[in-house]
Design a protein around this motif. Structure first.
Motif, PDB file in Angstrom:
ATOM      1  N   ARG A 110       8.116 -10.200   3.755  1.00 37.22           N
ATOM      2  CA  ARG A 110       8.333  -8.770   3.949  1.00 37.22           C
ATOM      3  C   ARG A 110       9.543  -8.235   3.212  1.00 37.22           C
ATOM      4  N   SER A 111      10.440  -9.122   2.797  1.00 42.07           N
ATOM      5  CA  SER A 111      11.632  -8.656   2.080  1.00 42.07           C
ATOM      6  C   SER A 111      11.829  -9.505   0.833  1.00 42.07           C
ATOM      7  N   TYR A 143       4.352  -3.663  -4.317  1.00 36.06           N
ATOM      8  CA  TYR A 143       5.524  -3.551  -3.455  1.00 36.06           C
ATOM      9  C   TYR A 143       5.176  -2.963  -2.083  1.00 36.06           C
ATOM     10  N   ALA A 145       3.810  -4.085   0.581  1.00 36.14           N
ATOM     11  CA  ALA A 145       4.030  -4.873   1.798  1.00 36.14           C
ATOM     12  C   ALA A 145       5.500  -5.124   2.086  1.00 36.14           C
ATOM     13  N   LEU A 146       6.382  -4.682   1.196  1.00 38.84           N
ATOM     14  CA  LEU A 146       7.811  -4.949   1.369  1.00 38.84           C
ATOM     15  C   LEU A 146       8.462  -3.908   2.271  1.00 38.84           C
ATOM     16  N   ASN A 147       9.391  -4.381   3.093  1.00 38.86           N
ATOM     17  CA  ASN A 147      10.241  -3.442   3.846  1.00 38.86           C
ATOM     18  C   ASN A 147      11.703  -3.602   3.482  1.00 38.86           C
ATOM     19  N   GLY A 148      11.970  -4.387   2.437  1.00 41.59           N
ATOM     20  CA  GLY A 148      13.321  -4.544   1.934  1.00 41.59           C
ATOM     21  C   GLY A 148      13.278  -5.056   0.504  1.00 41.59           C
ATOM     22  N   TYR A 176      10.163   4.617  -4.166  1.00 40.81           N
ATOM     23  CA  TYR A 176      10.627   5.332  -2.966  1.00 40.81           C
ATOM     24  C   TYR A 176       9.647   6.433  -2.559  1.00 40.81           C
ATOM     25  N   THR A 179       6.403   4.749  -1.075  1.00 38.79           N
ATOM     26  CA  THR A 179       6.443   3.953   0.161  1.00 38.79           C
ATOM     27  C   THR A 179       7.590   4.306   1.099  1.00 38.79           C
ATOM     28  N   LEU A 181      10.476   3.159   0.478  1.00 40.25           N
ATOM     29  CA  LEU A 181      11.325   1.981   0.359  1.00 40.25           C
ATOM     30  C   LEU A 181      12.414   2.219  -0.679  1.00 40.25           C
ATOM     31  N   GLY A 197      12.829 -14.016   4.087  1.00 40.97           N
ATOM     32  CA  GLY A 197      12.345 -13.316   2.907  1.00 40.97           C
ATOM     33  C   GLY A 197      12.242 -14.252   1.709  1.00 40.97           C
TER      34      GLY A 197
END
Length: 261
Positions: A110-111, A143, A145-148, A176, A179, A181, A197
């Motif tokens: 996730r990161s 990207y 699925a990423l939260n960081g 940004y 998402t 992010l 991560g």
């Protein structure tokens, strides 16, 4: 990619080019036998070294460098482990397509932390522009699925700050807007918020701040540096280190075994 393999009489006898007599011409001339395999994910040029090179290490050490220089001018190099035991060689950072394959084969995280290459630009904005181009080629649109997402930049390594560069870099702004992010840039890793991560290390010679790395990180070393592996195995046993060279050893052998007949 240009892959150098040791002599293999069994494989050689199965190849149409050898059965036609052309392969014997290359062998008699004391040159590697060459052939190519092209697939959607990547194209490979194979170089099978002559039998007497493998039997005479001094000859291999004398003749191989000119072939590596010639092949290296057209792409990535890979040497089979049998050759590396005779000839000292350090791999380069893989081409973008291969780095993506390496990353995609890992578990979903996730990161992500990316240690960006050093492009050697003195101007701050030129350097981050090169980094953005590199990240866009590597990450593309994958990207969601990423939260960081944290980028370690050489131009910020002396600064104790984390900054967001959406206004300066259109690709970061796109991520940004797509998402929500933020793409965070810093000079060193963040110890919090990136546990479990993945870290993508693209920078040769990078001095890993092992104390600051998040817990239970999956560390993909695109530089295949044995010193980085040694450091993490001693200082951070909770971190899983995987080198690109190990991935390429498996990938090239699989392609070779699949397509050789």
């Amino acid at each position: 990619m240009n892959a150098f393999l040791p002599w293999d009489r069994g494989t050689l006898s199965q190849m149409p080019v050898v059965r036609s007599g052309l392969g014997n011409f290359f062998i008699q001339r004391n040159r590697p036998l060459m052939w190519q395999e092209a697939e959607e994910e990547a194209s490979l040029s194979f170089y099978m070294l002559p039998e007497n090179w493998m039997k005479k290490p001094d000859k291999l050490k004398k003749r191989l460098p000119e072939w590596l220089e010639w092949a290296g001018s057209s792409g990535q190099l890979w040497l089979a482990p049998e050759i590396r035991r005779i000839y000292a060689w350090r791999p380069g950072v893989p081409e973008t397509e291969l780095m993506r394959l390496f990353w995609k084969e890992q578990k979903s995280c996730r990161s992500m932390i990316v240690v960006m290459p050093d492009f050697g630009k003195e101007d701050f904005y030129e350097e981050i522009g090169e980094e953005a181009d590199c990240l866009r080629q590597f990450l593309g649109e994958d990207y969601g699925a990423l939260n960081g997402l944290l980028l370690i930049s050489r131009v910020l390594e002396n600064e104790e700050i984390q900054i967001s560069l959406e206004e300066e870099v259109p690709y970061y702004a796109h991520i940004y807007q797509d998402t929500g992010l933020p793409v965070i840039c810093a000079g060193t890793a963040a110890a919090h918020g990136f546990d479990d991560g993945i870290c993508i290390d693209m920078r040769p010679g990078y001095r890993i701040p092992f104390r600051k790395l998040p817990r239970k990180l999956l560390y993909l070393d695109m530089t295949s540096d044995p010193e980085k592996e040694r450091l993490l195995s001693v200082k951070r046993k909770d971190i899983c280190y995987v080198s690109a060279l190990n991935f390429l050893d498996t990938y090239v052998r699989k392609r070779y075994n699949t397509n050789r007949y």
